[in-house]
Design a protein around this motif. Structure first.
Motif, mmCIF file in Angstrom:
data_model
loop_
_atom_site.group_PDB
_atom_site.id
_atom_site.type_symbol
_atom_site.label_atom_id
_atom_site.label_comp_id
_atom_site.label_asym_id
_atom_site.label_seq_id
_atom_site.Cartn_x
_atom_site.Cartn_y
_atom_site.Cartn_z
ATOM 1 N N LEU A 214 0.826 -1.206 0.000
ATOM 2 C CA LEU A 214 0.000 0.000 0.000
ATOM 3 C C LEU A 214 0.862 1.258 0.000
ATOM 4 N N LYS A 215 1.923 1.243 0.757
ATOM 5 C CA LYS A 215 2.800 2.410 0.797
ATOM 6 C C LYS A 215 3.511 2.618 -0.537
ATOM 7 N N SER A 216 3.851 1.534 -1.227
ATOM 8 C CA SER A 216 4.463 1.671 -2.556
ATOM 9 C C SER A 216 3.485 2.317 -3.535
ATOM 10 N N LYS A 217 2.214 1.908 -3.497
ATOM 11 C CA LYS A 217 1.209 2.552 -4.343
ATOM 12 C C LYS A 217 1.052 4.022 -4.000
ATOM 13 N N LEU A 218 1.072 4.324 -2.727
ATOM 14 C CA LEU A 218 0.914 5.715 -2.289
ATOM 15 C C LEU A 218 2.064 6.580 -2.774
ATOM 16 N N VAL A 219 3.285 6.079 -2.704
ATOM 17 C CA VAL A 219 4.440 6.867 -3.156
ATOM 18 C C VAL A 219 4.366 7.109 -4.663
ATOM 19 N N ALA A 220 3.977 6.090 -5.438
ATOM 20 C CA ALA A 220 3.867 6.262 -6.889
ATOM 21 C C ALA A 220 2.765 7.245 -7.252
ATOM 22 N N THR A 222 1.532 9.644 -5.341
ATOM 23 C CA THR A 222 1.944 10.981 -4.888
ATOM 24 C C THR A 222 2.910 11.616 -5.879
ATOM 25 N N ARG A 223 3.802 10.818 -6.440
ATOM 26 C CA ARG A 223 4.737 11.354 -7.430
ATOM 27 C C ARG A 223 4.001 11.831 -8.680
ATOM 28 N N ARG A 224 3.006 11.099 -9.126
ATOM 29 C CA ARG A 224 2.236 11.518 -10.309
ATOM 30 C C ARG A 224 1.429 12.775 -10.044
ATOM 31 N N VAL A 225 0.793 12.842 -8.883
ATOM 32 C CA VAL A 225 0.022 14.039 -8.528
ATOM 33 C C VAL A 225 0.947 15.241 -8.393
ATOM 34 N N GLN A 226 2.091 15.042 -7.797
ATOM 35 C CA GLN A 226 3.048 16.138 -7.632
ATOM 36 C C GLN A 226 3.535 16.650 -8.986
ATOM 37 N N LYS A 227 3.702 15.739 -9.961
ATOM 38 C CA LYS A 227 4.159 16.155 -11.285
ATOM 39 C C LYS A 227 3.110 17.009 -11.983
ATOM 40 N N VAL A 228 1.836 16.622 -11.912
ATOM 41 C CA VAL A 228 0.776 17.441 -12.511
ATOM 42 C C VAL A 228 0.695 18.797 -11.823
ATOM 43 N N ARG A 229 0.810 18.805 -10.513
ATOM 44 C CA ARG A 229 0.778 20.079 -9.777
ATOM 45 C C ARG A 229 1.945 20.976 -10.169
ATOM 46 N N ASP A 230 3.130 20.400 -10.315
ATOM 47 C CA ASP A 230 4.295 21.201 -10.701
ATOM 48 C C ASP A 230 4.137 21.769 -12.114
ATOM 49 N N GLU A 231 3.547 21.005 -13.024
ATOM 50 C CA GLU A 231 3.338 21.504 -14.382
ATOM 51 C C GLU A 231 2.385 22.690 -14.386
ATOM 52 N N ILE A 232 1.293 22.599 -13.646
ATOM 53 C CA ILE A 232 0.340 23.720 -13.583
ATOM 54 C C ILE A 232 0.986 24.926 -12.917
ATOM 55 N N GLU A 233 1.716 24.687 -11.848
ATOM 56 C CA GLU A 233 2.369 25.795 -11.150
ATOM 57 C C GLU A 233 3.430 26.457 -12.025
ATOM 58 N N GLN A 234 4.159 25.663 -12.793
ATOM 59 C CA GLN A 234 5.167 26.227 -13.684
ATOM 60 C C GLN A 234 4.535 27.099 -14.764
ATOM 61 N N LEU A 235 3.397 26.674 -15.286
ATOM 62 C CA LEU A 235 2.693 27.496 -16.273
ATOM 63 C C LEU A 235 2.191 28.794 -15.651
ATOM 64 N N LYS A 338 -4.505 15.322 0.529
ATOM 65 C CA LYS A 338 -5.089 14.076 1.032
ATOM 66 C C LYS A 338 -4.053 12.956 1.048
ATOM 67 N N LEU A 339 -3.276 12.863 -0.004
ATOM 68 C CA LEU A 339 -2.246 11.826 -0.044
ATOM 69 C C LEU A 339 -1.172 12.072 1.011
ATOM 70 N N THR A 340 -0.853 13.339 1.243
ATOM 71 C CA THR A 340 0.137 13.655 2.280
ATOM 72 C C THR A 340 -0.375 13.284 3.657
ATOM 73 N N SER A 341 -1.670 13.574 3.911
ATOM 74 C CA SER A 341 -2.262 13.187 5.198
ATOM 75 C C SER A 341 -2.280 11.668 5.365
ATOM 76 N N LEU A 342 -2.587 10.968 4.292
ATOM 77 C CA LEU A 342 -2.577 9.505 4.359
ATOM 78 C C LEU A 342 -1.177 8.975 4.633
ATOM 79 N N LYS A 343 -0.192 9.585 4.018
ATOM 80 C CA LYS A 343 1.187 9.151 4.261
ATOM 81 C C LYS A 343 1.592 9.409 5.714
ATOM 82 N N GLU A 344 1.173 10.549 6.252
ATOM 83 C CA GLU A 344 1.482 10.836 7.652
ATOM 84 C C GLU A 344 0.789 9.833 8.570
ATOM 85 N N TYR A 345 -0.454 9.455 8.230
ATOM 86 C CA TYR A 345 -1.163 8.466 9.050
ATOM 87 C C TYR A 345 -0.466 7.109 8.989
ATOM 88 N N ILE A 346 0.009 6.752 7.812
ATOM 89 C CA ILE A 346 0.744 5.481 7.689
ATOM 90 C C ILE A 346 2.044 5.545 8.479
#
Length: 433
Positions: A214-220, A222-235, A338-346
């Motif tokens: 489950l933690k491996s899925k969460l890390v993957a 989170t990385r995808r969500v972070q990449k989309v967020r960085d692309e929007i922020e960069q624009l 939400k993913l960050t909160s889940l990671k902190e809970y884990i």
């Protein structure tokens, strides 16, 4: 002639691509490969395979910006590069055989989007959506492309605002990517919390392995969500990149500049013809050659286009696009939180599990220490029994009840020794007693 050339570059070159890949050319390709592959003692090269890979035709869905009509087309990569003035590295992001991170690239005549399972090229007149199965999504990628086309057609039919077509297509792609990532985050949360509660109640190897996956899925994710967020922020942080994405306005201005150039050229030709009719005959040697005139016209057009491109960011009002990007930035940032909160809970659950395991380990150590002490005390009885088992006469053996008194005294001494060990352990705080 200029209008025909512009129209030929904007419309889909299906007829020209079909003619270039006709049956005669397909029959001629194996012969050329056989000639190139033959050689005395040399290494044979599959030239035919190279040509097929370089000119492979991908399956796309073309959505017209004016009518919203969708049609299935097959276009090769070189045709797209010539038609949209895109470099090969931009089209490589959309290759279904590879898994590339999310990216939004604004170019002169197109916007290249690779957002999760939606891979498309957006222009001012159309949207080309890749509908082939990719290496990661499989058939789900084709289903995502179909949903994207359906939603884009619905937006174009129910069009209620003045957003240009490229912004509508980009908004649908962002909405599809954010919705898909948010749904995956919700599914991961629904799976994570009951599993973590079960692990807290019962620590087992099976539950620990499930949490690790489950933690491996969460890390993957989170990385995808972070990449989309960085692309929007960069624009959002770069006004020049946002100005590059105003394709409709750039197209209209380019057409106006071309029409103005044609009008000026027509007026100049009329003026030259009128002045030449009134003036004296001119020697043919004094007229500039056609290549010189063509070179001057090209240099003038390049200078005009460069000045037009440099003033994009100052002429366009990027507030509209910035508000659109900001809305989806809030959505994807909420998913990331939400993913960050889940990671902190884990992580908190893992800390609790580690504490529980440490407590169990300490209890085992305490039990082992007590067992060792008790073994030492019992060994004293072994010594006494060994003495009484000797094969020689001792005066104590003839005393009545001597064996009973010996056992009683040995037991009392063993109890005293055991109590002394416990007092020592308590004093040194090896474990609370």
């Amino acid at each position: 002639m200029d209008h025909d050339h512009l129209k030929d570059r904007l419309l889909l070159p299906s007829t020209r691509a079909a003619a270039a890949n006709g049956p005669h050319n397909r029959r001629a390709a194996p012969a050329a490969a056989a000639v190139a592959g033959g050689g005395a003692g040399g290494v044979s090269i599959d030239v035919n395979g190279l040509k097929r890979r370089s000119g492979v035709r991908r399956a796309w869905v073309r959505v017209d910006a004016a009518t919203g009509a969708a049609e299935a087309v097959e276009v090769a990569k070189p045709a797209l590069m010539r038609r949209l003035d895109l470099p090969a590295r931009d089209l490589r992001l959309l290759d279904p055989l590879f898994v590339y991170p999310s990216a939004i690239l604004g170019r002169e005549r197109a916007v290249v989007c690779n957002l999760e399972r939606v891979r498309c090229i957006i222009t001012a007149d159309e949207a080309l959506v890749l509908r082939e199965q990719d290496a990661a999504g499989g058939a789900a990628a084709e289903e995502a492309a179909r949903r994207y086309v359906d939603e884009l057609q619905r937006r174009l039919v129910d069009r209620a605002d003045d957003l240009p077509f490229e912004f509508i297509a980009l908004e649908v792609a962002l909405e599809a990517a954010c919705s898909f990532l948010d749904s995956q985050a919700i599914e991961l949360e629904a799976e994570a919390y009951p599993l973590l509660d079960e692990l807290t109640a019962k620590i087992s190897t099976l539950n620990l392995e499930r949490v690790r996956r489950l933690k491996s899925k969460l890390v993957a994710l989170t990385r995808r969500v972070q990449k989309v967020r960085d692309e929007i922020e960069q624009l959002m942080d770069d006004d020049g990149d946002m100005a590059e994405m105003y394709l409709t306005e750039k197209k209209l201005r380019m057409e106006e500049s071309l029409l103005a150039d044609e009008d000026l050229q027509g007026i100049g030709n009329n003026h030259n013809g009128f002045s030449s009719s009134l003036s004296a005959p001119v020697s043919p040697a004094s007229t500039p050659p056609a290549s010189r005139r063509l070179e001057k016209e090209f240099s003038f057009a390049r200078s005009r286009h460069s000045s037009f491109k440099s003033s994009d960011s100052s002429q366009y009002n990027i507030e509209e696009l910035e508000m659109l990007l900001e809305a989806y930035f809030v959505v994807i940032d909420y998913t990331l939180s939400k993913l960050t909160s889940l990671k902190e809970y884990i992580d908190d659950t893992e800390d609790f599990i580690n504490i529980q395991l440490d407590n169990v380990r300490n209890q085992l150590i305490q039990f082992e220490l007590l067992l060792t002490t008790a073994t030492f005390v019992v060994a004293i009885f072994g010594v006494v029994s060994g003495v009484f088992g000797m094969n020689f006469e001792v005066p104590l053996f003839s005393v009545p009840h001597a064996f009973e008194w010996t056992l009683a005294i040995t037991g009392v001494c063993g109890a005293i020794v055991f109590c002394c060990f416990l007092w020592y352990f308590k004093k040194r705080r090896f474990f609370p007693l």
